[in-house]
Design a protein around this motif. Structure first.
Motif, PDB file in Angstrom:
ATOM      1  N   ARG A 144      -6.508  74.197  14.743  1.00  0.00           N
ATOM      2  CA  ARG A 144      -6.416  74.058  13.290  1.00  0.00           C
ATOM      3  C   ARG A 144      -7.730  73.530  12.714  1.00  0.00           C
ATOM      4  NH1 ARG A 144      -1.283  71.791  14.791  1.00  0.00           N
ATOM      5  NH2 ARG A 144       0.405  73.293  14.416  1.00  0.00           N
ATOM      6  N   ALA A 145      -8.417  72.669  13.456  1.00  0.00           N
ATOM      7  CA  ALA A 145      -9.693  72.151  12.971  1.00  0.00           C
ATOM      8  C   ALA A 145     -10.706  73.289  12.800  1.00  0.00           C
ATOM      9  CB  ALA A 145     -10.236  71.108  13.947  1.00  0.00           C
ATOM     10  N   SER A 146     -10.742  74.227  13.756  1.00  0.00           N
ATOM     11  CA  SER A 146     -11.641  75.372  13.629  1.00  0.00           C
ATOM     12  C   SER A 146     -11.238  76.256  12.454  1.00  0.00           C
ATOM     13  CB  SER A 146     -11.630  76.193  14.928  1.00  0.00           C
ATOM     14  OG  SER A 146     -12.058  75.420  16.027  1.00  0.00           O
ATOM     15  N   GLY A 147      -9.930  76.433  12.255  1.00  0.00           N
ATOM     16  CA  GLY A 147      -9.453  77.229  11.124  1.00  0.00           C
ATOM     17  C   GLY A 147      -9.805  76.603   9.787  1.00  0.00           C
ATOM     18  N   HIS A 148      -9.646  75.275   9.677  1.00  0.00           N
ATOM     19  CA  HIS A 148      -9.994  74.603   8.425  1.00  0.00           C
ATOM     20  C   HIS A 148     -11.504  74.651   8.184  1.00  0.00           C
ATOM     21  CE1 HIS A 148      -5.927  73.532   8.005  1.00  0.00           C
ATOM     22  NE2 HIS A 148      -5.912  72.494   8.815  1.00  0.00           N
ATOM     23  N   ALA A 149     -12.296  74.540   9.253  1.00  0.00           N
ATOM     24  CA  ALA A 149     -13.750  74.639   9.099  1.00  0.00           C
ATOM     25  C   ALA A 149     -14.151  76.031   8.615  1.00  0.00           C
ATOM     26  CB  ALA A 149     -14.431  74.314  10.430  1.00  0.00           C
ATOM     27  N   MET A 150     -13.493  77.072   9.142  1.00  0.00           N
ATOM     28  CA  MET A 150     -13.784  78.422   8.691  1.00  0.00           C
ATOM     29  C   MET A 150     -13.392  78.599   7.228  1.00  0.00           C
ATOM     30  SD  MET A 150     -12.414  82.103  10.137  1.00  0.00           S
ATOM     31  CE  MET A 150     -10.908  82.030   9.158  1.00  0.00           C
ATOM     32  N   THR A 151     -12.260  78.027   6.828  1.00  0.00           N
ATOM     33  CA  THR A 151     -11.820  78.122   5.436  1.00  0.00           C
ATOM     34  C   THR A 151     -12.819  77.449   4.495  1.00  0.00           C
ATOM     35  OG1 THR A 151      -9.508  78.110   6.161  1.00  0.00           O
ATOM     36  CG2 THR A 151      -9.939  77.606   3.850  1.00  0.00           C
ATOM     37  N   ALA A 152     -13.273  76.256   4.874  1.00  0.00           N
ATOM     38  CA  ALA A 152     -14.257  75.552   4.046  1.00  0.00           C
ATOM     39  C   ALA A 152     -15.550  76.345   3.949  1.00  0.00           C
ATOM     40  CB  ALA A 152     -14.527  74.163   4.627  1.00  0.00           C
ATOM     41  N   SER A 153     -15.960  76.955   5.051  1.00  0.00           N
ATOM     42  CA  SER A 153     -17.182  77.758   5.031  1.00  0.00           C
ATOM     43  C   SER A 153     -17.024  78.996   4.147  1.00  0.00           C
ATOM     44  CB  SER A 153     -17.546  78.175   6.460  1.00  0.00           C
ATOM     45  OG  SER A 153     -18.704  78.959   6.482  1.00  0.00           O
ATOM     46  N   VAL A 154     -15.839  79.617   4.168  1.00  0.00           N
ATOM     47  CA  VAL A 154     -15.594  80.789   3.320  1.00  0.00           C
ATOM     48  C   VAL A 154     -15.763  80.435   1.847  1.00  0.00           C
ATOM     49  CG1 VAL A 154     -13.786  82.346   2.491  1.00  0.00           C
ATOM     50  CG2 VAL A 154     -14.149  82.064   4.943  1.00  0.00           C
ATOM     51  N   PHE A 155     -15.143  79.337   1.415  1.00  0.00           N
ATOM     52  CA  PHE A 155     -15.209  78.969   0.000  1.00  0.00           C
ATOM     53  C   PHE A 155     -16.606  78.498  -0.393  1.00  0.00           C
ATOM     54  CE2 PHE A 155     -10.587  78.842   0.433  1.00  0.00           C
ATOM     55  CZ  PHE A 155     -10.195  79.430  -0.745  1.00  0.00           C
ATOM     56  N   SER A 156     -17.301  77.820   0.504  1.00  0.00           N
ATOM     57  CA  SER A 156     -18.660  77.375   0.166  1.00  0.00           C
ATOM     58  C   SER A 156     -19.602  78.565   0.032  1.00  0.00           C
ATOM     59  CB  SER A 156     -19.171  76.412   1.239  1.00  0.00           C
ATOM     60  OG  SER A 156     -19.237  77.046   2.515  1.00  0.00           O
ATOM     61  N   ASN A 157     -19.476  79.549   0.921  1.00  0.00           N
ATOM     62  CA  ASN A 157     -20.322  80.739   0.810  1.00  0.00           C
ATOM     63  C   ASN A 157     -19.957  81.579  -0.409  1.00  0.00           C
ATOM     64  OD1 ASN A 157     -22.212  81.155   3.313  1.00  0.00           O
ATOM     65  ND2 ASN A 157     -20.293  80.364   4.141  1.00  0.00           N
ATOM     66  N   ALA A 158     -18.660  81.663  -0.731  1.00  0.00           N
ATOM     67  CA  ALA A 158     -18.252  82.374  -1.938  1.00  0.00           C
ATOM     68  C   ALA A 158     -18.800  81.672  -3.188  1.00  0.00           C
ATOM     69  CB  ALA A 158     -16.733  82.470  -2.005  1.00  0.00           C
ATOM     70  N   LEU A 159     -18.840  80.338  -3.163  1.00  0.00           N
ATOM     71  CA  LEU A 159     -19.405  79.592  -4.290  1.00  0.00           C
ATOM     72  C   LEU A 159     -20.899  79.867  -4.447  1.00  0.00           C
ATOM     73  CD1 LEU A 159     -18.972  77.491  -6.518  1.00  0.00           C
ATOM     74  CD2 LEU A 159     -19.394  75.702  -4.814  1.00  0.00           C
ATOM     75  N   VAL A 160     -21.605  79.981  -3.316  1.00  0.00           N
ATOM     76  CA  VAL A 160     -23.032  80.321  -3.374  1.00  0.00           C
ATOM     77  C   VAL A 160     -23.223  81.699  -4.003  1.00  0.00           C
ATOM     78  CG1 VAL A 160     -25.058  80.851  -1.960  1.00  0.00           C
ATOM     79  CG2 VAL A 160     -23.684  78.835  -1.459  1.00  0.00           C
ATOM     80  N   LEU A 161     -22.402  82.662  -3.626  1.00  0.00           N
ATOM     81  CA  LEU A 161     -22.486  84.004  -4.222  1.00  0.00           C
ATOM     82  C   LEU A 161     -22.204  83.955  -5.728  1.00  0.00           C
ATOM     83  CD1 LEU A 161     -20.770  86.271  -1.525  1.00  0.00           C
ATOM     84  CD2 LEU A 161     -23.207  86.059  -2.035  1.00  0.00           C
ATOM     85  N   CYS A 162     -21.257  83.142  -6.130  1.00  0.00           N
ATOM     86  CA  CYS A 162     -20.968  83.004  -7.565  1.00  0.00           C
ATOM     87  C   CYS A 162     -22.172  82.450  -8.324  1.00  0.00           C
ATOM     88  CB  CYS A 162     -19.761  82.108  -7.777  1.00  0.00           C
ATOM     89  SG  CYS A 162     -18.198  82.775  -7.154  1.00  0.00           S
ATOM     90  N   GLN A 163     -22.847  81.465  -7.730  1.00  0.00           N
ATOM     91  CA  GLN A 163     -24.023  80.903  -8.378  1.00  0.00           C
ATOM     92  C   GLN A 163     -25.149  81.927  -8.471  1.00  0.00           C
ATOM     93  OE1 GLN A 163     -24.786  77.502  -5.910  1.00  0.00           O
ATOM     94  NE2 GLN A 163     -23.317  76.183  -6.976  1.00  0.00           N
ATOM     95  N   ILE A 164     -25.312  82.742  -7.412  1.00  0.00           N
ATOM     96  CA  ILE A 164     -26.329  83.795  -7.449  1.00  0.00           C
ATOM     97  C   ILE A 164     -25.995  84.816  -8.524  1.00  0.00           C
ATOM     98  CG2 ILE A 164     -27.351  85.692  -6.127  1.00  0.00           C
ATOM     99  CD1 ILE A 164     -27.018  83.998  -3.619  1.00  0.00           C
ATOM    100  N   ALA A 165     -24.704  85.174  -8.619  1.00  0.00           N
ATOM    101  CA  ALA A 165     -24.300  86.142  -9.638  1.00  0.00           C
ATOM    102  C   ALA A 165     -24.534  85.608 -11.049  1.00  0.00           C
ATOM    103  CB  ALA A 165     -22.821  86.495  -9.446  1.00  0.00           C
TER     104      ALA A 165
END
Length: 411
Positions: free
Chosen positions: A385-406
Motif C-alpha cells: 500500500r505504501a508503494s501504491g500511495h507513493a505512485m498516487t502522490a506522484s501521479v497528482f504531482s506530475n499532473a499538477l506540473v502539466l497544469c502549470q505548464i498549460a
C-alpha cells in the motif's frame, strides 16, 4: 480456483483468447500441457497476434501528423491508452517460454488447495468479483481513448467524411482482445494471491487449534504429555511444509509475471497522469461542459485507480497474513514450554523447529527487505500500500506540473 466449474470456465476462457495452452482435465483435476488441439490453436492465435499488433497499433495511433485538429495532450492520452497493449507481446513470450514451469506451479497449487476448496469459495468470491467489476473500467477507458474526439479514428472519420473503415473496426476489436489478455494475467496473479491469503488464514486457525491442544496437556513431564506433543509435532511438520510450499509457489508466481506487472504498472502510471490532466482540461476548457459526463469520467477514473490499488493492497494483505501466522507460531512456542527446567525430547524438538520457522518468517517480513531478500518487482520495489500511495502522490504531482505548464503556455 474458487470452484471447480468456475475453474474450468477460467481455463477455457484463457485458452479461447490464446493466453495459455494449458488444458484443464476435470477428471484428474489437473492441467495438461501436451493437449494437441489446445497447443495448435493457441500457437496459431498467438502468431497472428504478434503479426497483427504493429499494423493495428499503426492504424490506431500512427500518422498523427496528418490530423491537424488533434491537440498535443489529446494525442498523448490516445497513444498512452494503447501503449499498454505492448505488454501483451511480453506476456505471450513469457507464457510460451515458461509453459512447463507454469504447468508445474499450477498443478502444485491445485493440490495445495484441494482440501480447502469449499472454504475458499465463500472467502474469495467477493474479492474476485470486486476485482472484475473494477477491471471493467480499463475497457471503458480504452474504448474512450479509441473513440473519443481526440482519437485518430475520429480524426480520420472527420477527414474522410465517412463511417469508420472495416479495418479500423477490426483494429479496435483487436485492441480490446489484447486488453483482455493483459487484464486476464493481472487477474490471475490477484486471484492466486487472494486464495493464498485464505490458505494462510486457514493455517493460522490450525495453529490456534494446536495451541489449544498443547494448553490442555498435563504440565508435568510424563508419557501423556510426551504422546500429545508427538502428535502436535507431527501435525506441525505437515503444516509448516505446506506453508513453505505455498510461500515458494507465490514467490515463483511473482518471478514469472514480474516483468509483465512492471511494464503494466509503468504504462498505467503514465496513462493515469494523462487521465487526470485530461479530466482537468475538460472541466476547465470544455465548450459543451456536462456535469453528468464529468461525473462519469471521475467515476471511471476512480474505479481504474481502485483497481490498481487492489493489486498493491493484496500483496500487503499477504504480508499481514504471514505476520499473523508468525504471532501464532510465537504463541505455540510459549505454550510448548513446560514448567520444569528440562523438557521432553519432543518438547525440545518442537521448540527448536518453531524457532527456526520464526527466524525464517522474520527474515521474509523485514521492514527493510532490500537487505535480506530480493524485492517483489524486478528488485526495484515491493508491491504494498505504501508503494501504491507513493505512485498516487506522484501521479497528482506530475499532473499538477502539466497544469502549470498549460497555464503558462495557453493562459
Amino acid at each position: 480456483m474458487v470452484h471447480v466449474s468456475l475453474l474450468r470456465f477460467y481455463f477455457e476462457l484463457s485458452r479461447l483468447i490464446g493466453l495459455c495452452n494449458l488444458h484443464y482435465d476435470p477428471q484428474h483435476q489437473c492441467l495438461v500441457r501436451n493437449h494437441v488441439p489446445t497447443v495448435v490453436y493457441c500457437l496459431v492465435l498467438d502468431v497472428i497476434y504478434v503479426l497483427v499488433m504493429p499494423s493495428a497499433f499503426a492504424l490506431l495511433a500512427g500518422n498523427i501528423s496528418g490530423c491537424k485538429n488533434l491537440g498535443m495532450f489529446g494525442v498523448v492520452y490516445s497513444v498512452m491508452g494503447q501503449a499498454k497493449l505492448f505488454t501483451m507481446m511480453l506476456l505471450i513470450g513469457s507464457v510460451w517460454l515458461r509453459r512447463c514451469r507454469i504447468q508445474a506451479l499450477a498443478n502444485d497449487y491445485l493440490k495445495l488447495m484441494s482440501d480447502f476448496r469449499s472454504d475458499l469459495q465463500s472467502n474469495c468470491r467477493r474479492l474476485c468479483l470486486w476485482k472484475v467489476a473494477m477491471t471493467s473500467s480499463r475497457f471503458i477507458m480504452l474504448i474512450q481513448a479509441l473513440l473519443s474526439s481526440n482519437s485518430l479514428v475520429h480524426c480520420k472519420r472527420s477527414i474522410d467524411r465517412a463511417d469508420v473503415a472495416p479495418y479500423y473496426v477490426a483494429s479496435m476489436v483487436f485492441a480490446v482482445i489484447m486488453e483482455l489478455m493483459v487484464c486476464f494475467a493481472d487477474f490471475t496473479v490477484y486471484m492466486i494471491q487472494v486464495s493464498g491469503n485464505c490458505l494462510i488464514s486457514n493455517k493460522t486457525e490450525r495453529l490456534q487449534e494446536m495451541i489449544d491442544d498443547v494448553a490442555v496437556l498435563p504440565k508435568r513431564l510424563g508419557r501423556p504429555r510426551d504422546m500429545g506433543l508427538r502428535q502436535v509435532l507431527s501435525a506441525w511438520l505437515s503444516l509448516w511444509h505446506r506453508c513453505q510450499q505455498l510461500d515458494d509457489l507465490l514467490r515463483q508466481l511473482r518471478e514469472i509475471f514480474q516483468w509483465q506487472m512492471l511494464f503494466n504498472l509503468g504504462t498505467t502510471y503514465i496513462f493515469n497522469i494523462a487521465t487526470v490532466f485530461r479530466l482537468w482540461i475538460y472541466m476547465e476548457y470544455a465548450k459543451n461542459f456536462s456535469l453528468w459526463k464529468c461525473l462519469f469520467f471521475v467515476f471511471v477514473a476512480l474505479a481504474h485507480h481502485v483497481e490498481i490499488m487492489m493489486q498493491f493492497s493484496i500483496f500487503e494483505t499477504t504480508s499481514t497474513k504471514w505476520l499473523q501466522l508468525r504471532e501464532q507460531l510465537q504463541n505455540l512456542w510459549f505454550a510448548n514450554q513446560s514448567q520444569n527446567g528440562a523438557g521432553l525430547t519432543s518438547e525440545v524438538v518442537l521448540s527448536r523447529k518453531l524457532e527456526f520457522a520464526i527466524l525464517y518468517l522474520n527474515r521474509q517480513l523485514q521492514t527493510r527487505p532490500q537487505r535480506v531478500r530480493r524485492l517483489h518487482i524486478v528488485g526495484l520495489f515491493d508491491l504494498s500500500r505504501a508503494s501504491g500511495h507513493a505512485m498516487t502522490a506522484s501521479v497528482f504531482s506530475n499532473a499538477l506540473v502539466l497544469c502549470q505548464i498549460a497555464y503558462k503556455i495557453y493562459g
